[in-house]
Design a protein around this motif. Sequence first.
Motif, PDB file in Angstrom:
ATOM      1  N   VAL A  40       0.876  -1.169   0.000  1.00  0.00           N
ATOM      2  CA  VAL A  40       0.000   0.000   0.000  1.00  0.00           C
ATOM      3  C   VAL A  40       0.910   1.214   0.000  1.00  0.00           C
ATOM      4  O   VAL A  40       1.979   1.185   0.619  1.00  0.00           O
ATOM      5  CB  VAL A  40      -0.956  -0.012   1.219  1.00  0.00           C
ATOM      6  N   THR A  41       0.517   2.248  -0.733  1.00  0.00           N
ATOM      7  CA  THR A  41       1.317   3.469  -0.679  1.00  0.00           C
ATOM      8  C   THR A  41       0.642   4.478   0.246  1.00  0.00           C
ATOM      9  O   THR A  41      -0.576   4.586   0.294  1.00  0.00           O
ATOM     10  CB  THR A  41       1.543   4.103  -2.068  1.00  0.00           C
ATOM     11  N   LEU A  42       1.477   5.175   0.971  1.00  0.00           N
ATOM     12  CA  LEU A  42       1.033   6.263   1.838  1.00  0.00           C
ATOM     13  C   LEU A  42       1.246   7.516   0.994  1.00  0.00           C
ATOM     14  O   LEU A  42       2.376   7.951   0.777  1.00  0.00           O
ATOM     15  CB  LEU A  42       1.896   6.268   3.098  1.00  0.00           C
ATOM     16  N   GLY A  43       0.171   8.031   0.462  1.00  0.00           N
ATOM     17  CA  GLY A  43       0.251   8.981  -0.655  1.00  0.00           C
ATOM     18  C   GLY A  43      -0.082   8.186  -1.893  1.00  0.00           C
ATOM     19  O   GLY A  43       0.452   7.103  -2.094  1.00  0.00           O
ATOM     20  N   ARG A  44      -0.944   8.740  -2.754  1.00  0.00           N
ATOM     21  CA  ARG A  44      -1.543   7.850  -3.751  1.00  0.00           C
ATOM     22  C   ARG A  44      -0.617   7.457  -4.888  1.00  0.00           C
ATOM     23  O   ARG A  44      -0.765   6.399  -5.459  1.00  0.00           O
ATOM     24  CB  ARG A  44      -2.841   8.442  -4.287  1.00  0.00           C
ATOM     25  N   GLY A  45       0.373   8.280  -5.201  1.00  0.00           N
ATOM     26  CA  GLY A  45       1.214   7.951  -6.358  1.00  0.00           C
ATOM     27  C   GLY A  45       0.428   8.178  -7.629  1.00  0.00           C
ATOM     28  O   GLY A  45      -0.798   8.334  -7.604  1.00  0.00           O
ATOM     29  N   GLY A  46       1.123   8.194  -8.749  1.00  0.00           N
ATOM     30  CA  GLY A  46       0.524   8.631 -10.012  1.00  0.00           C
ATOM     31  C   GLY A  46      -0.631   7.772 -10.497  1.00  0.00           C
ATOM     32  O   GLY A  46      -1.788   8.032 -10.189  1.00  0.00           O
ATOM     33  N   ALA A  47      -0.342   6.755 -11.289  1.00  0.00           N
ATOM     34  CA  ALA A  47      -1.379   5.872 -11.824  1.00  0.00           C
ATOM     35  C   ALA A  47      -1.763   4.918 -10.709  1.00  0.00           C
ATOM     36  O   ALA A  47      -1.018   4.019 -10.364  1.00  0.00           O
ATOM     37  CB  ALA A  47      -0.836   5.097 -13.023  1.00  0.00           C
ATOM     38  N   ALA A  48      -2.948   5.147 -10.145  1.00  0.00           N
ATOM     39  CA  ALA A  48      -3.218   4.560  -8.842  1.00  0.00           C
ATOM     40  C   ALA A  48      -4.224   3.426  -8.901  1.00  0.00           C
ATOM     41  O   ALA A  48      -5.352   3.573  -8.464  1.00  0.00           O
ATOM     42  CB  ALA A  48      -3.685   5.647  -7.886  1.00  0.00           C
ATOM     43  N   ASP A  49      -3.839   2.265  -9.435  1.00  0.00           N
ATOM     44  CA  ASP A  49      -4.748   1.126  -9.291  1.00  0.00           C
ATOM     45  C   ASP A  49      -4.258   0.139  -8.241  1.00  0.00           C
ATOM     46  O   ASP A  49      -4.753  -0.968  -8.152  1.00  0.00           O
ATOM     47  CB  ASP A  49      -5.045   0.439 -10.634  1.00  0.00           C
TER      48      ASP A  49
END
Lengths: 347, 347
Positions: free
Chosen positions: A150-159
């Motif tokens: 899981v990323t904390l912060g959505r990041g670019g292409a977020a699937d």
Amino acid sequence: MSRVGIRELAAELGMSISTVSRAMNARSDVSAATRERVTAAAERLGYRPNQSGRTLRRGATGTVALVIQTNTARTEMGETFYFNLCDGLQQTLATRSLDLVVLPVGASADRDRFLVNAVDRHLADAYIVSNTDRTDRRIEYLTQRAVPFVTLGRGGAADHAWLDLDFEGVAAHSVARLAGLGHERIALASDDRDINSTWEYACGYRRALAEHELPADGGWEIRVPDTPEGGTVLADRLLDMSPRPTAVVLAQETLAIGLYRRLREAGVEPGRDLAVVGFRKNPVCDYLVPSLTSFEVSLVDYGRRLGEIVIGLLTASPDDEPVHEVWEMTVVPGESDAHPPCEKAAG
Amino acid sequence: MSRVGIRELAAELGMSISTVSRAMNARSDVSAATRERVTAAAERLGYRPNQSGRTLRRGATGTVALVIQTNTARTEMGETFYFNLCDGLQQTLATRSLDLVVLPVGASADRDRFLVNAVDRHLADAYIVSNTDRTDRRIEYLTQRAVPFVTLGRGGAADHAWLDLDFEGVAAHSVARLAGLGHERIALASDDRDINSTWEYACGYRRALAEHELPADGGWEIRVPDTPEGGTVLADRLLDMSPRPTAVVLAQETLAIGLYRRLREAGVEPGRDLAVVGFRKNPVCDYLVPSLTSFEVSLVDYGRRLGEIVIGLLTASPDDEPVHEVWEMTVVPGESDAHPPCEKAAG
């Protein structure tokens, strides 16, 4: 059969995910009536927090890794985010006997290679990746390797699964506060790196300017290093403008420290001659006079929710959709935006 | 054959271990002449830093764990110690392909049980234990289990490996500075927990008072919580004394924040009416006016040395003596102790 997640529960109740999560955690800032409504709906729909009905897909290690960068100006100035987040995160992971390890990425390390190395060595069953950029190769890598993350912060292409603070909402709320006071020239200050949160914050700022029919000027979007010196640079840039903006919103609240100092050196009084609104209510900024208007988040609750998401990853079935969740923040009004625009000072 | 360690090398040179270590690391604050002397002696005596000639006794994990408490007032106010330390620590561990993991002990966790759990789960080959108390059951436990470990802070009965900042030397130096300015009533402020560093600091304070033939008064040794509010309590305690001390040395520099604020509220100007000396030069205190005299340490170098000690543990033979090393700090004079005692204000 599709599982009832917190998303479905929130939709059913017409509440935000954040409110539902806080109610499920019996938080004191949620009314008893709301808690009862949420609990009743959860029971009716068969929502189980923590996925406690499912078996944990435990890997070799029984640990979850939180990857953080230690080489930031923020850790130099006083880090008040991660350790407090860890508290809640660990509490939730402990309910499933998962250990939390923090993997610090040092100043001289290549963060992409660092993560590849950690995965190769099987340091953890699941990863929490922070400091995400708009384009982040780590996300692609973990997706390809099918490592739960899981990323904390959505990041670019977020699937993939992510949890993020409400940068966009906070920026829009900040502009709305200032517009309500009569400010018409509102600048934005943010970090000069290509991090995702900065991008989200700028989106909220632009949207709110448009909604309030306020002028937008590319020159008012100022990007500086996220350091104490960055705040000084920001002050100089604002002081050079004519006409000068009467207010500034800060995507990084710690910029206020250098900003206040340099404004005063130039005879411009923060709060009175230039309104300022910060992002997160940060203890490092607590001593500022005038007190900085900013937005509160319970990092322990935020960490708990992150823990729930991680447990979800380790119990997920292939048809589960990844969690995408924006965490609301609450304004804490200070004295830094208590005044209407000072046209004389801005002239 | 007894190995030549950094201790023997320092003794041979008549230098401190800290200076020798910095010289071996080619630190810029060590003169070229000193570096050459140290390098020549190291070659002559066969001293090898990093024990690179020995085989690493690698365990199952290839990782080293740094155990830190996240539930301290310090992490709430802005943590500027551990992340910077990690940078140097990680650099050194990487030379032997060891990974660093940080194990955060949360607010609700029992730290003794936490460590037992980590050891039982074999989370790491070696442990670095911080926040040591005068009586610390974790030291006893790790010794009994024969787990390689070093404490950051010496802990009470210290026949295990430890690395510590020079709390005693800094306190003595601080008192000497103030004595040199003519101060005769010098108070001590420290944390109210039974941590070892506080005890060391008090020893240095008492020793220096005796050396300078200054009066000692148990009432001048003030113990308060290590929080921003602690600084306020400290100010109140000092203001209540008659005659009032004209200077105070702080075992926890962050106490200065609340101290300054409350003194001013009472019309007492820090620096002028009450001299103040802090412990570590801490970015969280950088904004204070007058600037706080305190003592500098390169946390990256300190972390590197810690990494060397850990590698030493993993390559040690039974006849090696454990490392006991005190790390020197350098005074950074500020304006907070620039004035002789103000008898009028203290009267």
